[in-house]
Design an enzyme around this catalytic site. Sequence first.
Site, short mmCIF file in Angstrom:
data_model
loop_
_atom_site.label_atom_id
_atom_site.label_comp_id
_atom_site.label_asym_id
_atom_site.label_seq_id
_atom_site.Cartn_x
_atom_site.Cartn_y
_atom_site.Cartn_z
N GLN A 1 0.92 -9.27 -5.81
CA GLN A 1 0.49 -10.68 -5.89
C GLN A 1 1.39 -11.51 -6.80
OE1 GLN A 1 -1.68 -12.03 -4.00
NE2 GLN A 1 -2.88 -10.32 -3.21
N ASN B 1 -5.49 -9.41 -7.64
CA ASN B 1 -5.64 -10.12 -6.37
C ASN B 1 -6.91 -10.96 -6.29
OD1 ASN B 1 -6.34 -7.20 -6.40
ND2 ASN B 1 -7.44 -7.72 -4.53
N THR C 1 0.85 -1.20 0.00
CA THR C 1 0.00 0.00 0.00
C THR C 1 0.88 1.25 0.00
OG1 THR C 1 -1.75 -1.16 1.17
CG2 THR C 1 -1.82 1.23 1.27
N CYS D 1 -11.30 -8.60 1.46
CA CYS D 1 -10.16 -8.97 2.29
C CYS D 1 -9.66 -7.83 3.16
CB CYS D 1 -9.02 -9.52 1.45
SG CYS D 1 -8.45 -8.36 0.21
N GLY E 1 5.83 -7.94 1.60
CA GLY E 1 6.44 -9.10 2.25
C GLY E 1 5.44 -10.20 2.59
N1 PLP Z 1 -1.79 -4.55 -4.13
C1 PLP Z 1 -2.41 -5.73 -4.28
C2 PLP Z 1 -2.63 -6.27 -5.66
C3 PLP Z 1 -2.86 -6.44 -3.16
O1 PLP Z 1 -3.48 -7.60 -3.32
C4 PLP Z 1 -2.65 -5.87 -1.88
C5 PLP Z 1 -3.18 -6.53 -0.67
O2 PLP Z 1 -4.20 -7.20 -0.71
C6 PLP Z 1 -1.97 -4.65 -1.78
C7 PLP Z 1 -1.56 -4.02 -2.93
C8 PLP Z 1 -1.67 -4.04 -0.44
O3 PLP Z 1 -0.60 -4.74 0.15
P1 PLP Z 1 -0.16 -4.53 1.67
O4 PLP Z 1 -1.04 -5.37 2.50
O5 PLP Z 1 1.27 -4.99 1.69
O6 PLP Z 1 -0.26 -3.08 1.97
#
Ligand code: PLP
Length: 363
Positions: free
Chosen positions: A165, A137, A69, A303, A186
Amino acid sequence: MWYLDANATEPLRPAARDAAIAALESLGNPSSVHQAGRAARRILEDSRERVAQHLKATPQQIVFTSGATEANALAIHALGAGRPILIGSTEHDAVRAAAPGAVAIPVDRNGLVDPARLNTLLAAHPDALVCLMAANNETGVLHDIAAAAEICAAHAALLHVDAAQAAGRLPADWLALGAVSFAISGHKLGGPMGAGALILNSKEVTPLIRGGGQERGWRGGTPALPAIAGLAAALGEPYDAAKIASYRDEIEAFCIGLGAIVAGRRAPRLPNTMCLAMPGLKADTQLIGLDLAGIAVSAGAACSSGKVAASHVLTAMGWSDLAGNAIRVSLPWNAAADLVPAFTAAYETVISRAARHPQKVTG
Ligand code: PLP
């Protein structure tokens, strides 16, 4: 319990646990100049080198963040300033929220971007920042990043790739394909939660978070050393894509036989992800039924929020009639063959129970 929600978070890899625990037990802040600080700095820089090596980047191109994110937000902040921003219409909320007002790039019924359409959009918005995810995702659909990068280059546009992903599951080299940056997470690849990275082929970065000058001034704040060490260790672990895809195919064939529709099935996809829509049966009914049988899956875009909402991904793909009926089954890296009969038996029970007690309201 059968944990089939790896796209929410992958189970921790043993090598990542060991590396994280070793880092937890070390003393010192990587910014301190004394011996303990230097030891912590070594863990940080060794991790950076390992990540760079696995992702075919240089250590100077790695910015550690709290997750994908933040990495996506940093990329959009740093590269999108003063440019029009174009984002795929199936992007994760991490990208959508970081680019309010962005122009949406439509996808077809398979979840793919039409290159001619991207070309037209870029002709109207030259010098843009384009954000396209490597793997979706919810459906696992893979965008053709090389083709998109070529179109972007022809319009002097920059391409940022959300690879949250895909990293760890696909051997890909996004910078070499022409992306200016990509984001990883991670915990999506078997590391601990709390670390991610932006891999960035740019010399100048406007930081999103300023502070003590960490990460060469590109991201302030003490780095989460155990999570970073775990991320680096997890990236080096093997991933048996062929085995996982064979379990996915068995499950899909069974569910299609029961009447399910698999969104994105005709597109190139991740080996572990299936988006199963059962017409007339609400996603939360399926999710709860499977949960009662000890099987963990997720529904649509739920999710992040914990609530079941219609999926913007399926809606963008033209499946809005099924967007409230889809569950996501995402197999973990350590999937074993016994999950196939466990899932299919439980799914069949959920479907036959629903047939005996039809729902009044669908969708
Ligand atoms: N991008 C995608 C495609 C995701 O599936 C996710 C989490 O579900 C994120 C970004 C966000 O990742 P994080 O949990 O490391 O912030």
